[in-house]
Design a protein around this motif. Structure first.
Motif, PDB file in Angstrom:
ATOM      1  N   LEU A   4       0.794  -1.225   0.000  1.00 41.51           N
ATOM      2  CA  LEU A   4       0.000   0.000   0.000  1.00 41.51           C
ATOM      3  C   LEU A   4       0.830   1.281   0.000  1.00 41.51           C
ATOM      4  O   LEU A   4       0.283   2.367  -0.191  1.00 41.51           O
ATOM      5  N   MET A   5       2.129   1.187   0.238  1.00 33.68           N
ATOM      6  CA  MET A   5       2.954   2.388   0.351  1.00 33.68           C
ATOM      7  C   MET A   5       2.986   3.178  -0.951  1.00 33.68           C
ATOM      8  O   MET A   5       2.792   4.399  -0.949  1.00 33.68           O
ATOM      9  N   ASP A   6       3.248   2.501  -2.066  1.00 41.15           N
ATOM     10  CA  ASP A   6       3.321   3.215  -3.344  1.00 41.15           C
ATOM     11  C   ASP A   6       1.987   3.828  -3.742  1.00 41.15           C
ATOM     12  O   ASP A   6       1.937   5.001  -4.162  1.00 41.15           O
ATOM     13  N   PRO A   7       0.850   3.096  -3.663  1.00 42.40           N
ATOM     14  CA  PRO A   7      -0.423   3.740  -3.989  1.00 42.40           C
ATOM     15  C   PRO A   7      -0.715   4.963  -3.118  1.00 42.40           C
ATOM     16  O   PRO A   7      -1.227   5.976  -3.611  1.00 42.40           O
ATOM     17  N   TYR A   8      -0.382   4.870  -1.827  1.00 46.39           N
ATOM     18  CA  TYR A   8      -0.624   6.020  -0.952  1.00 46.39           C
ATOM     19  C   TYR A   8       0.280   7.187  -1.332  1.00 46.39           C
ATOM     20  O   TYR A   8      -0.152   8.339  -1.400  1.00 46.39           O
ATOM     21  N   GLY A   9       1.553   6.883  -1.577  1.00 45.98           N
ATOM     22  CA  GLY A   9       2.475   7.946  -1.956  1.00 45.98           C
ATOM     23  C   GLY A   9       2.090   8.608  -3.259  1.00 45.98           C
ATOM     24  O   GLY A   9       2.185   9.843  -3.395  1.00 45.98           O
ATOM     25  N   LEU A  10       1.633   7.817  -4.228  1.00 44.20           N
ATOM     26  CA  LEU A  10       1.236   8.385  -5.522  1.00 44.20           C
ATOM     27  C   LEU A  10      -0.083   9.126  -5.433  1.00 44.20           C
ATOM     28  O   LEU A  10      -0.447   9.855  -6.363  1.00 44.20           O
ATOM     29  N   THR A  11      -0.825   8.950  -4.339  1.00 44.86           N
ATOM     30  CA  THR A  11      -2.012   9.773  -4.090  1.00 44.86           C
ATOM     31  C   THR A  11      -1.609  11.170  -3.637  1.00 44.86           C
ATOM     32  O   THR A  11      -2.255  12.167  -3.982  1.00 44.86           O
ATOM     33  N   LEU A  12      -0.513  11.246  -2.883  1.00 43.74           N
ATOM     34  CA  LEU A  12      -0.063  12.536  -2.357  1.00 43.74           C
ATOM     35  C   LEU A  12       0.860  13.278  -3.307  1.00 43.74           C
ATOM     36  O   LEU A  12       0.923  14.513  -3.272  1.00 43.74           O
ATOM     37  N   PHE A  13       1.622  12.546  -4.150  1.00 44.14           N
ATOM     38  CA  PHE A  13       2.633  13.153  -5.003  1.00 44.14           C
ATOM     39  C   PHE A  13       2.468  12.677  -6.435  1.00 44.14           C
ATOM     40  O   PHE A  13       1.847  11.639  -6.696  1.00 44.14           O
ATOM     41  N   ASP A  14       3.069  13.433  -7.357  1.00 37.77           N
ATOM     42  CA  ASP A  14       3.216  12.880  -8.701  1.00 37.77           C
ATOM     43  C   ASP A  14       4.378  11.883  -8.689  1.00 37.77           C
ATOM     44  O   ASP A  14       5.110  11.756  -7.705  1.00 37.77           O
ATOM     45  N   ALA A  15       4.543  11.156  -9.790  1.00 37.87           N
ATOM     46  CA  ALA A  15       5.505  10.053  -9.811  1.00 37.87           C
ATOM     47  C   ALA A  15       6.932  10.525  -9.529  1.00 37.87           C
ATOM     48  O   ALA A  15       7.671   9.881  -8.772  1.00 37.87           O
TER      49      ALA A  15
END
Length: 488
Positions: free
Chosen positions: A248-259
């Protein structure tokens, strides 16, 4: 050999392992980025990542047996040669087949190309297991925790470098030149190893280990240290919970930031590995590394529960940095315990069992939690009912479902870590670690008369040194001697 020779050998092995880890991680990340950019297939990258962890789980026990049967220097050379050869085969495939064939998910060339790179990366685990036993071989007992902290720093630095440079290499150079860099770097580790001299004897074959997968010998070594199996199970459970964050870390991070920003945020957070490993290298783990491990796990659970309570990027990034800073102390504590309570000539198999169980745990959880999050928890948290029930705790945002899962995962980690303090296994292993005798030069000969050990009598070319004489033997708790190994 003088103590300075052992220290020099350890420093050289550590640098060599850093280059090798960076190289294999660099190519593996690059493959994942390349496949996703060119195909936009989450399924393909997910299968590649899951297969990588499962391959490690399968081969780790075989690797442990290999480490116990051969000189550590020979094992590291073998790892470099096989990885370099695998990457070279991948390079030949890249030149032979057009990119369209290598990126055709329905064709054989994509899977062959990926599996060859996967195999070259998985072989690196052989070197890592050898490195853990080399700490026992070359570092005096009271400094092994510090040395394990340095090992954690090396692993963290590899993660930091690859998380940034793999994407840059694919973006600016392409897969072809990325393969060239990886092949050259692995060749460099091989050449460097040729100039390293590790003071060690030649291991004698274990008559009870009749196959490459010596599961029986591994279990026997674990049973000789009461409470050790519980430690491995606890670490495996910890990795099961860690699989939640992996999924879940990457999906959450990509919700807050662009790639692009997420990549740099992840690189910043991964510096926590360096700080955590550096602190262990400086201060050690204390007199009771088992207690340190449980306290660290509880702290990790608290962080995991709170760093997504609000959809604020500073809270997430700082929390992630602190979480990663706690990983090296946890890993170092487990390694330090095994290095003291397990005889040296069986440590490879014990580290192999631990690596196999822990590597299998995270992807299993990731495969289970991803669909549950996608189809149940996230839709529920986006509904008015979910907002009414949990909004007071988790606030508002697009990823409150992910936050809810991580909140409960963290609480489970805290509870299990706290309960572990009350178990008999914790008390037994803590006492066993405290009372396991440290071998000084000359002590091995007395025991060798009753139970010969291959490590007690190194070859003439490698005179005994302090760490070698403290590799294994009795493990007692409360004054009771544990069953003696029957290697004779």
């Amino acid at each position: 050999m003088q103590r300075t020779a052992a220290k020099t050998a350890f420093a050289n092995v550590l640098v060599n392992t850093l280059i090798a880890n960076v190289t294999t991680s660099f190519l593996w990340f690059a493959l994942t980025f390349w496949v996703y950019i060119e195909t936009q297939s989450v399924l393909a990258t997910g299968i590649i990542g899951g297969a990588y962890m499962l391959f490690i789980a399968f081969f780790a026990m075989v690797f442990g047996t290999i480490v116990d049967r051969h000189r550590k220097h020979t094992v590291m050379l073998l790892s470099s040669v096989i990885s370099a050869a695998a990457f070279l085969v991948a390079g030949i495939l890249y030149l032979w087949q057009p990119e369209s064939a290598l990126l055709d998910l329905g064709g054989p060339w994509f899977w062959l190309f990926s599996l060859v790179i996967l195999f070259g990366g998985v072989i690196e685990q052989l070197r890592n297991i050898a490195l853990s036993t080399t700490v026992t071989l070359l570092v005096e007992e009271d400094r092994r925790a510090n040395a394990n902290g340095l090992v954690g720093t090396v692993q963290g630095l590899a993660f930091l470098v690859t998380s940034v440079f793999s994407g840059l290499s694919i973006g600016f150079l392409g897969m072809g030149w990325t393969l060239v860099i990886a092949i050259a770097a692995m060749a460099l580790t091989f050449v460097h190893l040729l100039f390293i001299r590790i003071p060690e004897g030649t291991p004698e074959p274990d008559p009870s280990a009749s196959s490459a997968l010596d599961f029986r010998g591994s279990v026997k070594a674990i049973r000789l240290a009461p409470g050790l199996f519980a430690l491995i199970i606890f670490s495996t459970f910890n990795n099961l919970i860690g699989g939640v964050y992996m999924a879940l870390m990457d999906p959450y991070g990509l919700t807050l930031f662009d790639a692009q920003t997420w990549g740099f945020a992840l690189a910043f957070a991964s510096t926590g590995f360096l700080i955590g490993g550096g602190l262990v290298a400086k201060f050690g783990l204390g007199a009771k590394p088992m207690r340190t491990l449980l306290l660290v796990v509880i702290a990790m659970g608290l962080l995991g529960a709170v760093f997504m309570l609000r959809e604020w990027w500073p809270l997430f990034v700082v929390g992630m940095w602190m979480y990663m800073a706690l990983v090296p102390p946890a890993e170092a504590a487990e390694q330090t315990i095994i290095q003291k309570v397990v005889p040296f000539d069986r440590q490879g198999r014990v580290f192999g069992v631990a690596a196999a169980m822990e590597a299998a745990a995270a992807p299993v959880t990731a495969f289970l939690i991803a669909p549950i999050a996608q189809f149940l928890i996230i839709p529920f948290m986006r509904s008015p009912e979910g907002d009414r029930q949990w909004g007071w705790l988790l606030g508002e945002g697009e990823a409150r479902g992910i936050a809810l899962i991580c909140f409960f995962a963290g609480l489970i980690m805290v509870v299990v870590g706290g309960l572990a303090f009350l178990t008999r296994s914790y008390r037994t292993l803590t006492d066993l670690y405290a009372h396991a005798p440290a071998r000084e030069p000359g002590e091995g000969e007395a025991d060798a008369a009753a139970s010969p050990s291959p490590e007690a009598a190194p070859s003439d070319a490698s005179p005994p040194i302090d760490p070698v004489s403290a590799r294994g033997g009795r493990a007692g708790a409360d004054g009771i001697e544990a069953p003696r190994d029957d290697r004779a």
